[in-house]
Enzyme design. Structure first.
Site, PDB file in Angstrom:
ATOM      1  N   HIS A 190       0.895  -0.922  -0.074  1.00 58.77           N
ATOM      2  CA  HIS A 190      -0.077   0.607   0.271  1.00 58.77           C
ATOM      3  C   HIS A 190       1.246   1.201  -0.168  1.00 58.77           C
ATOM      4  O   HIS A 190       0.173   2.515   0.830  1.00 58.77           O
ATOM      5  CB  HIS A 190      -0.754  -0.019   1.311  1.00 58.77           C
TER       6      HIS A 190
HETATM    7  C1  LIG Z   1       0.090  -7.832  -4.377  1.00 54.30           C
HETATM    8  C2  LIG Z   1      -1.028  -6.384  -4.012  1.00 54.30           C
HETATM    9  C3  LIG Z   1      -1.994  -6.807  -3.713  1.00 54.30           C
HETATM   10  C4  LIG Z   1      -3.363  -5.914  -2.792  1.00 54.30           C
HETATM   11  N1  LIG Z   1      -4.230  -6.404  -2.191  1.00 54.30           N
HETATM   12  C5  LIG Z   1      -4.966  -5.609  -1.502  1.00 54.30           C
HETATM   13  C6  LIG Z   1      -6.734  -5.346  -1.347  1.00 54.30           C
HETATM   14  O1  LIG Z   1      -6.659  -7.035  -0.741  1.00 54.30           O
HETATM   15  N2  LIG Z   1      -7.553  -4.619  -1.159  1.00 54.30           N
HETATM   16  C7  LIG Z   1      -7.101  -3.022  -1.445  1.00 54.30           C
HETATM   17  O2  LIG Z   1      -7.927  -2.533  -0.838  1.00 54.30           O
HETATM   18  N3  LIG Z   1      -5.983  -3.074  -1.895  1.00 54.30           N
HETATM   19  C8  LIG Z   1      -4.526  -4.424  -2.416  1.00 54.30           C
HETATM   20  N4  LIG Z   1      -3.800  -3.307  -2.670  1.00 54.30           N
HETATM   21  C9  LIG Z   1      -3.654  -2.060  -2.854  1.00 54.30           C
HETATM   22  C10 LIG Z   1      -3.921  -1.521  -3.691  1.00 54.30           C
HETATM   23  O3  LIG Z   1      -4.397  -2.335  -5.184  1.00 54.30           O
HETATM   24  C11 LIG Z   1      -3.032  -0.122  -4.019  1.00 54.30           C
HETATM   25  O4  LIG Z   1      -3.181   0.424  -3.097  1.00 54.30           O
HETATM   26  C12 LIG Z   1      -4.042   0.844  -5.563  1.00 54.30           C
HETATM   27  O5  LIG Z   1      -3.929   0.039  -6.575  1.00 54.30           O
HETATM   28  C13 LIG Z   1      -3.063   2.233  -5.941  1.00 54.30           C
HETATM   29  O6  LIG Z   1      -3.308   2.595  -6.883  1.00 54.30           O
HETATM   30  P1  LIG Z   1      -2.747   3.891  -7.750  1.00 54.30           P
HETATM   31  O7  LIG Z   1      -4.150   4.320  -8.615  1.00 54.30           O
HETATM   32  O8  LIG Z   1      -2.735   4.564  -6.686  1.00 54.30           O
HETATM   33  O9  LIG Z   1      -1.990   2.768  -8.160  1.00 54.30           O
HETATM   34  P2  LIG Z   1      -1.769   1.684  -9.510  1.00 54.30           P
HETATM   35  O10 LIG Z   1      -2.846   0.732  -9.441  1.00 54.30           O
HETATM   36  O11 LIG Z   1      -0.834   0.878  -8.756  1.00 54.30           O
HETATM   37  O12 LIG Z   1      -1.625   2.372 -10.784  1.00 54.30           O
HETATM   38  C14 LIG Z   1      -0.452   3.191 -11.452  1.00 54.30           C
HETATM   39  C15 LIG Z   1      -0.750   2.664 -12.679  1.00 54.30           C
HETATM   40  O13 LIG Z   1       0.688   3.467 -13.807  1.00 54.30           O
HETATM   41  C16 LIG Z   1       1.334   2.501 -14.344  1.00 54.30           C
HETATM   42  N5  LIG Z   1       2.227   2.863 -14.715  1.00 54.30           N
HETATM   43  C17 LIG Z   1       3.668   2.725 -13.935  1.00 54.30           C
HETATM   44  N6  LIG Z   1       4.681   3.543 -14.287  1.00 54.30           N
HETATM   45  C18 LIG Z   1       4.169   3.686 -15.683  1.00 54.30           C
HETATM   46  C19 LIG Z   1       4.795   5.009 -16.317  1.00 54.30           C
HETATM   47  N7  LIG Z   1       6.340   5.283 -16.430  1.00 54.30           N
HETATM   48  N8  LIG Z   1       3.795   5.140 -17.385  1.00 54.30           N
HETATM   49  C20 LIG Z   1       2.879   4.757 -17.751  1.00 54.30           C
HETATM   50  N9  LIG Z   1       2.486   4.119 -16.900  1.00 54.30           N
HETATM   51  C21 LIG Z   1       2.733   3.694 -15.447  1.00 54.30           C
HETATM   52  C22 LIG Z   1       1.351   1.210 -13.897  1.00 54.30           C
HETATM   53  O14 LIG Z   1       0.995   0.354 -14.544  1.00 54.30           O
HETATM   54  C23 LIG Z   1      -0.537   1.019 -13.060  1.00 54.30           C
HETATM   55  O15 LIG Z   1      -1.084   0.387 -13.921  1.00 54.30           O
HETATM   56  C24 LIG Z   1      -3.115  -4.685  -3.204  1.00 54.30           C
HETATM   57  C25 LIG Z   1      -1.739  -4.197  -3.838  1.00 54.30           C
HETATM   58  C26 LIG Z   1      -0.784  -5.012  -4.902  1.00 54.30           C
HETATM   59  C27 LIG Z   1       0.012  -4.512  -5.323  1.00 54.30           C
END
Ligand SMILES: Cc1cc2nc3c(=O)[nH]c(=O)nc-3n(C[C@H](O)[C@H](O)[C@H](O)COP(=O)(O)OP(=O)(O)OC[C@H]3O[C@@H](n4cnc5c(N)ncnc54)[C@H](O)[C@@H]3O)c2cc1C
Length: 540
Positions: free
Chosen positions: A476
């Site tokens: 997270h």
């Molecule tokens: C293994 C795992 C298990 C988890 N389990 C849970 C759970 O059970 N319940 C829950 O609520 N949360 C869970 N989480 C946490 C939750 O999924 C994250 O907090 C959330 O997805 C974060 O969202 P975000 O939009 O901040 O980033 P992300 O969803 O990580 O989005 C970032 C995106 O940017 C893309 N990216 C990265 N670098 C670049 C670049 N240079 N150019 C273009 N694109 C790029 C990535 O590929 C990704 O698609 C889990 C996370 C993981 C990894």
């Protein structure tokens, strides 16, 4: 392919997918998502247990390795993040938690400063949580049945999960039928972001309904390297496609950075936006000295209690041989059975040091001997039960720094999990509490032995050593480009998620939060996407 869009969203993850889909659906503007990862359409991603395979190594994950953590005896550990459309929501364990009202009331206070319209209190964010999720059981002032993201009770509950919930009740904790309800405290069964065993990621819930919308274009395996700026405004984005070719695309309105809390600060720093002293170390020209970028990294530390079982209970072996065929068939024919479970069904929120206070510890009951791949080598796979304990409001803070000016390099990540003695104290108390649960019926009768920690020595010193050996991320990461009030030197964003100092850039992912919510973070990231779309469209 056009090279001119109104809005460019960098990263189609949990938050990025929502903001892009909402803008495409409701604003009439032309939107481009540049996503570094792959398509979300794959059976392994759809089925909840796929997470176990992905944690072990998959192209759908980006594995950050932390710098050597001095306070953990120099150990470094991995932080896997989604590398796929939908981001974390396409690879996560789908546990549906929003946090508690005080999380957001605290944000509101941090953000308010002189600006009375911060708008981040619980009353401001609840309507978003509520409208985004369609709940298959609850319909009340907090939940409703019809949102695009499908939230459901577990499709399958392993007997081990039931024994865990009963054992925690035997310790005096209440049974909680809704961890997103009026109180977080107690034990019970989580709800999940899926329906009938199919993942309801941000990609499925928000992007799929827009797939025929000509206003939305998605480019996959498009790795953004930097934002292009001119005279203090963002004008576009540079990215590299899968064949290594470089492209520049223009944004007439805004660039929305949504690459997650570990990559968003890297992209900003490579664009010359960040702490001037660090940028100069790598020869990057600084166009805006924002010292808060890459600071304030928060993550939930997680430490396991690992036991083996004295019978064939739990999920060990359910993905192999004839059992895999049987379970696969059951899922295909009836949409039921172990394949509908992400391998964690039960959990708890407790405060071992002050039962009347807010919960300090979240627990996940995993009915198998389970560890991330780097630690898994230290234990043998077998029937068992792993209870992981998580400090829900950690005070330790870490950093994300540039490794070099090369966009192909991962950033240097130092999360400092459990570095602050208050976090260690909370974790040790949490370990002690759940070790006690293993002594309670009906769990007590099913445990063969403790693999870790060693039950012969449960002194604080021994538990601290155990925590240092096993602590890892709960996946997270958050807070690395946080919102803050006017006059707050470390604030990277204003309360509308706009970058300070450069026009036309917003940050819309878990980087933006001033503090982490108590519990899992995916629905929070998606809520940020929904709010950001409203801010942009003037609907807030
Ligand atoms: C293994 C795992 C298990 C988890 N389990 C849970 C759970 O059970 N319940 C829950 O609520 N949360 C869970 N989480 C946490 C939750 O999924 C994250 O907090 C959330 O997805 C974060 O969202 P975000 O939009 O901040 O980033 P992300 O969803 O990580 O989005 C970032 C995106 O940017 C893309 N990216 C990265 N670098 C670049 C670049 N240079 N150019 C273009 N694109 C790029 C990535 O590929 C990704 O698609 C889990 C996370 C993981 C990894």
């Amino acid at each position: 392919m056009s090279d001119r869009f109104d809005y460019i969203v960098i990263g189609g993850g949990s938050a990025g997918s929502v903001v892009a889909a909402r803008l495409a659906a409701d604003s009439g503007a032309r939107i481009l998502i540049l996503e570094a990862g792959y398509s979300h359409r794959h059976p392994l991603l759809d089925m909840p247990p796929g997470i176990f395979k992905m944690i072990k190594g998959s192209k759908y994950m980006r594995y950050h390795k932390t710098s050597a953590q001095e306070h953990l005896g120099g150990r470094s550990h991995e932080i896997p993040q989604g590398n796929v459309l939908g981001g974390g929501s396409s690879v996560n364990a789908q546990v549906y938690i929003r946090g508690r009202p005080s999380d957001y009331d605290e944000w509101h206070k941090i953000l308010r400063g002189n600006n009375q319209s911060a708008g981040w209190a619980w009353k401001d964010v609840l309507p978003h949580f509520k409208r985004m999720a369609g709940n298959n059981r609850l319909n009340n002032e907090l939940h409703q049945p019809d949102g695009p993201m499908m939230v459901s009770d577990p499709g399958h509950i392993n007997e081990m999960s039931r024994w865990f919930v009963q054992a925690v009740q035997a310790l005096g904790e209440p049974y909680n039928h809704d961890f997103n309800g009026s109180s977080q405290r107690g034990c019970g069964f989580y709800q999940f972001m899926n329906r009938n065993g199919r993942r309801s990621s941000a990609a499925y819930a928000y992007l799929e309904p827009q797939k025929n919308n000509p206003n939305l274009e998605i480019r996959l395996q498009a790795e953004v390297q930097r934002i292009v700026t001119k005279n203090g405004r963002a004008t576009g984005v540079m990215y590299r496609d899968k064949s290594g070719r470089h492209h520049e695309v223009q944004a007439t309105q805004e660039v929305i950075v949504a690459a997650g809390a570990l990559i968003t600060p890297k992209i900003l720093m490579l664009s010359g936006i960040g702490p001037a002293d660090q940028l100069s170390q790598h020869g990057v020209e600084c166009i805006e000295n924002l010292t808060g970028i890459g600071e304030n990294l928060i993550d939930h530390p997680e430490v396991p209690i690992i036991t083996t079982a004295n019978g064939p209970y739990g999920y060990f072996g359910q993905g192999d041989g004839w059992r895999m065929l049987r379970n696969g068939l059951q899922f295909k024919l009836f949409g039921s059975g172990p394949v509908t479970s992400a391998g964690v069904e039960a959990g708890a929120f407790v405060n071992p040091l002050d039962p009347d206070g807010d919960p300090t510890i979240q627990a996940f009951c995993v009915p198998i001997v389970y560890l991330d791949r780097e630690l898994a080598k230290s234990v043998k796979d077998t029937h068992g039960l792993t209870v992981t304990t998580v400090v829900v409001k950690p005070v330790s803070r870490g950093t994300v720094r540039l490794r070099s000016a090369d966009p192909g390099e991962m950033p240097v990540v130092s999360p400092n999990l459990l570095k602050d003695p208050r976090d260690m104290q909370a974790m040790v108390a949490g370990q002690g509490f759940f070790i006690e649960a293993f002594q309670k019926s009906p769990l007590r009768e099913k445990v063969e032995r403790f693999v870790a920690p060693d039950p012969k020595d449960l002194s604080d010193e021994a538990l601290i050593a155990h925590c240092k050996r096993f602590v890892k991320t709960n996946y997270h990461p958050a807070g690395t480009c946080r919102m803050g009030a006017d006059g707050d030197d470390m604030a990277v964003l204003d309360s509308r998620m706009r970058l300070r100092g450069i026009e036309n850039i917003r940050v819309c992912d878990m980087s933006a939060v001033p503090d982490i919510n108590a519990g899992n973070t995916n629905s929070v990231a998606m809520m940020l996407g929904d709010r950001c779309a409203d801010f942009i469209m003037g609907k807030a």
